[in-house]
Scaffold this motif. Sequence first.
Motif, PDB file in Angstrom:
ATOM      1  N   PRO A 285       0.820  -1.212   0.000  1.00 38.95           N
ATOM      2  CA  PRO A 285       0.000   0.000   0.000  1.00 38.95           C
ATOM      3  C   PRO A 285       0.857   1.267   0.000  1.00 38.95           C
ATOM      4  O   PRO A 285       1.991   1.271   0.485  1.00 38.95           O
ATOM      5  CB  PRO A 285      -0.802  -0.110   1.306  1.00 38.95           C
ATOM      6  N   VAL A 286       0.306   2.333  -0.547  1.00 43.98           N
ATOM      7  CA  VAL A 286       0.974   3.641  -0.521  1.00 43.98           C
ATOM      8  C   VAL A 286       1.022   4.138   0.920  1.00 43.98           C
ATOM      9  O   VAL A 286       0.026   4.084   1.646  1.00 43.98           O
ATOM     10  CB  VAL A 286       0.216   4.650  -1.407  1.00 43.98           C
ATOM     11  N   GLU A 287       2.188   4.614   1.340  1.00 47.01           N
ATOM     12  CA  GLU A 287       2.359   5.187   2.681  1.00 47.01           C
ATOM     13  C   GLU A 287       2.308   6.716   2.587  1.00 47.01           C
ATOM     14  O   GLU A 287       2.726   7.295   1.584  1.00 47.01           O
ATOM     15  CB  GLU A 287       3.702   4.775   3.277  1.00 47.01           C
ATOM     16  N   ARG A 288       1.789   7.342   3.654  1.00 48.04           N
ATOM     17  CA  ARG A 288       1.770   8.803   3.714  1.00 48.04           C
ATOM     18  C   ARG A 288       2.334   9.283   5.043  1.00 48.04           C
ATOM     19  O   ARG A 288       2.037   8.712   6.092  1.00 48.04           O
ATOM     20  CB  ARG A 288       0.346   9.341   3.547  1.00 48.04           C
ATOM     21  N   VAL A 289       3.155  10.340   4.976  1.00 53.24           N
ATOM     22  CA  VAL A 289       3.698  10.983   6.170  1.00 53.24           C
ATOM     23  C   VAL A 289       3.242  12.433   6.132  1.00 53.24           C
ATOM     24  O   VAL A 289       3.684  13.211   5.272  1.00 53.24           O
ATOM     25  CB  VAL A 289       5.241  10.899   6.216  1.00 53.24           C
ATOM     26  N   CYS A 290       2.352  12.790   7.055  1.00 55.20           N
ATOM     27  CA  CYS A 290       1.732  14.120   7.045  1.00 55.20           C
ATOM     28  C   CYS A 290       1.821  14.746   8.432  1.00 55.20           C
ATOM     29  O   CYS A 290       2.250  14.110   9.403  1.00 55.20           O
ATOM     30  CB  CYS A 290       0.261  14.017   6.629  1.00 55.20           C
TER      31      CYS A 290
END
Length: 325
Positions: A285-290
């Motif tokens: 899955p695509v990972e996101r760091v926000c």
Amino acid sequence: MTTYREALREALRDALRRDERVFLMGEDVGRYGGCYAVSLGLLEEFGPERVRDTPLSESAFVGAGIGAALGGMRPIVEIMTVNFSLLALDQILNNAATLLHMSGGQVNVPLVIRMTTGAGRQLAAQHSHSLEGWYAHIPGLRIVAPATLEDARGMLWTALNDPDPVLMFEHGTLYNMEGELAPGAGPVDISRAVVRQPGDDVTLITYGGTLGKTLQAAEELAGHGISAEVIDLRTLRPLDDETIIGSVRRTHHAVIVDEGWRSGSISAEISARITENAFFDLDAPVERVCSAEVPIPYAKQLEDAALPQPEAIVEAAIRAVGKDV
């Protein structure tokens, strides 16, 4: 050696010299030299007709910039911080972004709006948010975010030649960034993303103030045996799908780093596009760091905890790749 601030100033100076229709307007851009000293000295060089101090009314001076653009000028409007741009949102959304379409293609608005964005300077919630993803939602606007000295120097003139409104977001932590800038540095493309570091195992996608953190994370990942490709988006609207999707199809893993809030963010849009166009190329899955979903805190330790940091980027990339380290 030069700074990001000086590169922006040289871009302004170059534009004012090239085209007599260009002028700069905003709060404290003249006698004070700009809230971040970007326009320091330009009033003395070009005079008050070309470098105009305005009242503290974002709606009024953004509206005046739109009117000047309609009248054939090439205005550069400076808004002190992205949070304050919300006071001009009616002008930006309902006028600048829509007039071309509402006029049936008869009216262009060749306007550039510059503003500071982002956190990391302990200026608390009213001066520190990253709202460029909101503006990237609006058809009729081009959204750019210079992350390097070359882009700080080169994006402005290209933006001024765009027939439609361009919003330029300058991350506040970059103004003091130093580096070498070629004497002949000039206009750059504002249509394509750039691969700042090639890699084979994971694609790290970012822009603006988080580029440096992402490159730092890529260096640390190399120590773990993970080759990370770093993409600097540069332009948030329109997104360069070709560069993004092409990289993900090669690396099969993606991490998006975005200082905006996670919900409804530009990172969510990029993640959706990757899923729509490269789903079967993904191995995870695509990972996101926000940023944390809170108003940006004032206290330094809380501000640091709320923002994307290299450690979180490294952890996300390791999860995506599925490597034990």
